[in-house]
Scaffold this motif. Structure first.
Motif, PDB file in Angstrom:
ATOM      1  N   LEU A 383     -18.481  -0.654 -35.334  1.00 28.66           N
ATOM      2  CA  LEU A 383     -17.027  -0.513 -35.427  1.00 28.66           C
ATOM      3  C   LEU A 383     -16.655  -0.103 -36.851  1.00 28.66           C
ATOM      4  CD1 LEU A 383     -15.839  -3.564 -33.299  1.00 28.66           C
ATOM      5  CD2 LEU A 383     -15.878  -1.144 -32.652  1.00 28.66           C
ATOM      6  N   PRO A 384     -15.536   0.607 -37.029  1.00 28.94           N
ATOM      7  CA  PRO A 384     -15.198   1.152 -38.357  1.00 28.94           C
ATOM      8  C   PRO A 384     -15.233   0.116 -39.474  1.00 28.94           C
ATOM      9  CG  PRO A 384     -13.735   2.058 -36.690  1.00 28.94           C
ATOM     10  CD  PRO A 384     -14.580   1.025 -35.988  1.00 28.94           C
ATOM     11  N   GLU A 385     -14.783  -1.118 -39.188  1.00 22.68           N
ATOM     12  CA  GLU A 385     -14.729  -2.118 -40.247  1.00 22.68           C
ATOM     13  C   GLU A 385     -16.103  -2.634 -40.653  1.00 22.68           C
ATOM     14  OE1 GLU A 385     -13.691  -4.298 -36.309  1.00 22.68           O
ATOM     15  OE2 GLU A 385     -13.386  -2.317 -37.230  1.00 22.68           O
ATOM     16  N   ASN A 386     -17.144  -2.342 -39.867  1.00 17.91           N
ATOM     17  CA  ASN A 386     -18.494  -2.833 -40.162  1.00 17.91           C
ATOM     18  C   ASN A 386     -19.465  -1.752 -40.626  1.00 17.91           C
ATOM     19  OD1 ASN A 386     -17.720  -5.433 -39.344  1.00 17.91           O
ATOM     20  ND2 ASN A 386     -18.228  -4.994 -37.202  1.00 17.91           N
ATOM     21  N   ARG A 387     -19.060  -0.508 -40.539  1.00 15.32           N
ATOM     22  CA  ARG A 387     -20.005   0.588 -40.786  1.00 15.32           C
ATOM     23  C   ARG A 387     -20.527   0.614 -42.221  1.00 15.32           C
ATOM     24  NH1 ARG A 387     -20.263   4.167 -36.533  1.00 15.32           N
ATOM     25  NH2 ARG A 387     -21.550   5.507 -37.823  1.00 15.32           N
ATOM     26  N   ASP A 388     -19.709   0.145 -43.177  1.00 17.63           N
ATOM     27  CA  ASP A 388     -20.136   0.185 -44.582  1.00 17.63           C
ATOM     28  C   ASP A 388     -21.358  -0.692 -44.842  1.00 17.63           C
ATOM     29  OD1 ASP A 388     -18.152   1.937 -45.178  1.00 17.63           O
ATOM     30  OD2 ASP A 388     -16.802   0.469 -46.118  1.00 17.63           O
ATOM     31  N   ARG A 389     -21.655  -1.596 -43.928  1.00 15.28           N
ATOM     32  CA  ARG A 389     -22.817  -2.470 -44.120  1.00 15.28           C
ATOM     33  C   ARG A 389     -24.130  -1.778 -43.730  1.00 15.28           C
ATOM     34  NH1 ARG A 389     -20.339  -7.702 -40.899  1.00 15.28           N
ATOM     35  NH2 ARG A 389     -18.244  -7.587 -41.818  1.00 15.28           N
ATOM     36  N   ILE A 390     -24.033  -0.621 -43.120  1.00  9.94           N
ATOM     37  CA  ILE A 390     -25.223   0.079 -42.631  1.00  9.94           C
ATOM     38  C   ILE A 390     -25.586   1.189 -43.615  1.00  9.94           C
ATOM     39  CG2 ILE A 390     -26.197   1.451 -40.734  1.00  9.94           C
ATOM     40  CD1 ILE A 390     -24.142   0.074 -38.884  1.00  9.94           C
ATOM     41  N   ASP A 391     -26.747   1.086 -44.227  1.00  2.74           N
ATOM     42  CA  ASP A 391     -27.216   2.129 -45.141  1.00  2.74           C
ATOM     43  C   ASP A 391     -27.434   3.431 -44.366  1.00  2.74           C
ATOM     44  OD1 ASP A 391     -29.485   3.717 -46.596  1.00  2.74           O
ATOM     45  OD2 ASP A 391     -28.817   2.257 -48.083  1.00  2.74           O
ATOM     46  N   ARG A 392     -27.096   4.539 -45.030  1.00  2.00           N
ATOM     47  CA  ARG A 392     -27.248   5.840 -44.368  1.00  2.00           C
ATOM     48  C   ARG A 392     -28.664   6.058 -43.853  1.00  2.00           C
ATOM     49  NH1 ARG A 392     -28.603   9.101 -41.838  1.00  2.00           N
ATOM     50  NH2 ARG A 392     -28.300  11.350 -41.809  1.00  2.00           N
ATOM     51  N   PHE A 393     -29.657   5.462 -44.521  1.00  2.00           N
ATOM     52  CA  PHE A 393     -31.051   5.743 -44.168  1.00  2.00           C
ATOM     53  C   PHE A 393     -31.729   4.589 -43.425  1.00  2.00           C
ATOM     54  CE2 PHE A 393     -29.839   8.664 -47.462  1.00  2.00           C
ATOM     55  CZ  PHE A 393     -30.341   9.868 -46.987  1.00  2.00           C
ATOM     56  N   GLN A 394     -30.913   3.681 -42.866  1.00  2.70           N
ATOM     57  CA  GLN A 394     -31.479   2.677 -41.967  1.00  2.70           C
ATOM     58  C   GLN A 394     -31.089   2.977 -40.514  1.00  2.70           C
ATOM     59  OE1 GLN A 394     -29.140  -0.881 -43.490  1.00  2.70           O
ATOM     60  NE2 GLN A 394     -29.152  -1.435 -41.312  1.00  2.70           N
ATOM     61  N   TYR A 395     -30.291   4.012 -40.315  1.00  2.00           N
ATOM     62  CA  TYR A 395     -29.868   4.400 -38.969  1.00  2.00           C
ATOM     63  C   TYR A 395     -30.037   5.905 -38.862  1.00  2.00           C
ATOM     64  CZ  TYR A 395     -27.003   4.897 -34.771  1.00  2.00           C
ATOM     65  OH  TYR A 395     -26.562   5.194 -33.505  1.00  2.00           O
ATOM     66  N   LEU A 396     -31.006   6.337 -38.022  1.00  2.00           N
ATOM     67  CA  LEU A 396     -31.449   7.734 -38.056  1.00  2.00           C
ATOM     68  C   LEU A 396     -31.546   8.359 -36.662  1.00  2.00           C
ATOM     69  CD1 LEU A 396     -34.353   6.803 -40.455  1.00  2.00           C
ATOM     70  CD2 LEU A 396     -32.401   8.211 -41.159  1.00  2.00           C
ATOM     71  N   PRO A 397     -30.512   8.237 -35.840  1.00  2.00           N
ATOM     72  CA  PRO A 397     -30.633   8.811 -34.490  1.00  2.00           C
ATOM     73  C   PRO A 397     -30.757  10.330 -34.501  1.00  2.00           C
ATOM     74  CG  PRO A 397     -28.368   8.160 -34.908  1.00  2.00           C
ATOM     75  CD  PRO A 397     -29.188   7.629 -36.051  1.00  2.00           C
ATOM     76  N   PHE A 398     -30.249  10.975 -35.557  1.00  2.00           N
ATOM     77  CA  PHE A 398     -30.307  12.432 -35.644  1.00  2.00           C
ATOM     78  C   PHE A 398     -31.146  12.901 -36.832  1.00  2.00           C
ATOM     79  CE2 PHE A 398     -26.155  11.429 -33.659  1.00  2.00           C
ATOM     80  CZ  PHE A 398     -26.373  12.008 -32.421  1.00  2.00           C
ATOM     81  N   GLY A 399     -31.956  11.993 -37.402  1.00  2.00           N
ATOM     82  CA  GLY A 399     -32.728  12.360 -38.570  1.00  2.00           C
ATOM     83  C   GLY A 399     -31.864  12.333 -39.826  1.00  2.00           C
ATOM     84  N   ALA A 400     -32.326  13.017 -40.874  1.00  2.00           N
ATOM     85  CA  ALA A 400     -31.597  13.061 -42.143  1.00  2.00           C
ATOM     86  C   ALA A 400     -32.151  14.196 -42.979  1.00  2.00           C
ATOM     87  CB  ALA A 400     -31.734  11.731 -42.893  1.00  2.00           C
TER      88      ALA A 400
END
Length: 462
Positions: A383-400
């Motif tokens: 949810l938008p209020e929780n997304r800041d807790r997720i590092d960009r490179f710990q969630y990779l459904p589309f790679g990076a």
């Protein structure tokens, strides 16, 4: 006051407590690589091991190391040998497997199709195709395989948006051929894992040869039909993905073979990842009805006030979160593989030239140091209020990095529109036979399919 239900924990292999023997490893990797990973893969920042086959291996779970390999020092990493040996026989020089100048030319040729303006223009046909597809569930009384159905739906959407409905062949036979392709050539061949010479025949490729011939014929027929149309009526020919590729042919653009490879990449694999993620989303929501209630309520409210599907992605954060959480638990692409070109050091990790680097979204997305209750289906993480807790490179459904999936925005829009239509009209419930087991065959697939019961929803407005 009602008690909050315990989160649903969907099926997944238990981490191994001891390493397998070489023979066991070969069997597991062929049957289902997701069953290979042990406790350290879900707890450690990285693991550096000598496998005895294919040289040193680094399993990268740390977001900083992942960023280093995929972004900051991406120039020192090429596609891993084993990955290429699996994918290149299928896709050759398509966007997923091409490297160097070939990849740059392909990416440049396709980029105009995936700009925000173009993707917004796809929303209306995505909506039309999903509404037409949903008609099949009217009056349905038998159990349906939702996994197969989502493959057909995303194929319909891809054919309509990127190819203007002009893919040669019949969709039913296409779905069977895709299944066979992933069942055969989508597996790791033990000879590739052992580094056997290329002249030795691979059982997986022998089994998949007829399917590859089917796809090559389909692509040749599709390209021929469009070329004839361009010659006959250039003004009336859609300026879609297919036309842009064909117009890119030439000394400074793409060769005829590269065009064919990219058509195969998008027809054969471009819809498959979204299909799998949609199927897993419907399954998880069915097993967590309290989460499904929130999604259905949001969809009903948005559809009552907002007919424009372009705006649904932003207007449906709960629906989007459910889809993103399903992709966390069942990442469509469960592994990202690279190979070090030269020696280097990251913090106290020495990476040798030729080392295979495995970034495993499967383990990163379930890593105990990165996520709370990682095995559970908890859409509120996204949810938008929780997304800041997720590092960009710990969630990779589309790679990076430079090779991030070019169709990521397309897929997100497609998924929310599909869920909006389907869940506004129908309820998807599991049945006694719904016992999926995640298996990695290029994508993360539910072994045994997703048999479900689909019934009309009684909405408050009815």
């Amino acid at each position: 006051m009602d008690a909050v239900p315990a989160p649903f924990v969907p099926p997944a292999p238990k981490p191994r407590t001891k390493p397998p023997s070489l023979l066991q490893m070969l069997r597991i990797v062929y049957r289902n690589p997701l069953e290979l990973w042990g406790e350290p893969s879900y707890n450690e920042k990285w693991i550096s091991i000598s496998t005895g086959v294919g040289g040193p291996l680094v399993i990268a779970n740390d977001p900083g190391l992942i960023r280093h390999v995929l972004v900051d020092n991406a120039k020192n990493y090429k596609m891993a040998r084993v990955r290429q040996k699996i994918l290149r026989p299928i896709l050759r020089d398509g966007l997923l497997t091409a490297e160097g100048d070939v990849w740059k030319r392909s990416r440049k040729a396709m980029a105009p199709v995936f700009t925000p303006r173009h993707i917004n223009g796809f929303a209306a046909p995505m909506l039309r195709r999903t509404e037409a597809f949903a008609e099949r569930y009217e009056g349905e009384t038998d159990t349906v395989d939702v996994a197969r159905d989502m493959t057909m739906l995303t194929y319909d959407i891809l054919a309509e948006t990127l190819f203007s409905g002009e893919i040669a062949g019949e969709p039913g036979s296409f779905a069977k051929q895709v299944d066979h392709l992933f069942e055969t050539m989508g597996r790791v061949d033990p000879l590739d894992l052992l580094g056997a010479p290329d002249w030795l025949p691979r059982f997986t490729r022998i089994r998949g040869a007829r399917t590859m011939a089917f796809f090559r014929r389909l692509v040749a027929d599709t390209a021929r039909m469009r070329k004839e149309k361009l010659e006959r009526d250039p003004e009336g020919t859609p300026n879609d993905f297919l036309t842009l590729l064909l117009k890119a042919e030439g000394p400074q653009g793409l060769s005829r073979e590269e065009i064919a490879d990219n058509i195969i990449t998008f027809i054969g694999a471009g819809h498959e990842t979204t299909a799998r993620a949609l199927g897993w989303t419907l399954y998880c929501l069915a097993e967590a009805p309290w989460e499904r209630d929130r999604v259905e309520a949001e969809i009903d409210a948005v559809l009552a006030r907002e007919p424009d599907p372009v705006k649904w992605l932003d207007a449906m954060p709960v629906t989007r979160a459910a889809f993103e959480e399903a992709m966390r638990l069942y990442p469509p692409a469960a592994s990202i593989s690279r190979e070090a070109i030269e020696d280097e050091t990251y913090e106290d990790l020495h990476i040798r030239k030729g080392a295979q680097i495995q970034v495993m979204p499967w383990t990163v997305h379930r890593h105990r140091k990165l996520w709370d209750n990682p095995e559970a289906f908890m859409p509120e993480r996204f949810l938008p209020e929780n997304r800041d807790r997720i590092d960009r490179f710990q969630y990779l459904p589309f790679g990076a990095g430079p090779r991030i999936c070019i169709g990521a925005s397309f897929a997100m829009q497609e998924a929310v529109i599909a869920l909006g239509v389907l869940l506004s009209r129908f309820r998807f419930d599991t049945v006694a036979e719904t016992k999926p087991w995640p298996v990695q065959k290029l994508t993360t697939q539910p072994e045994g399919g997703l048999p479900m019961r689909v019934t009309p929803r009684a909405r408050k407005s009815d």
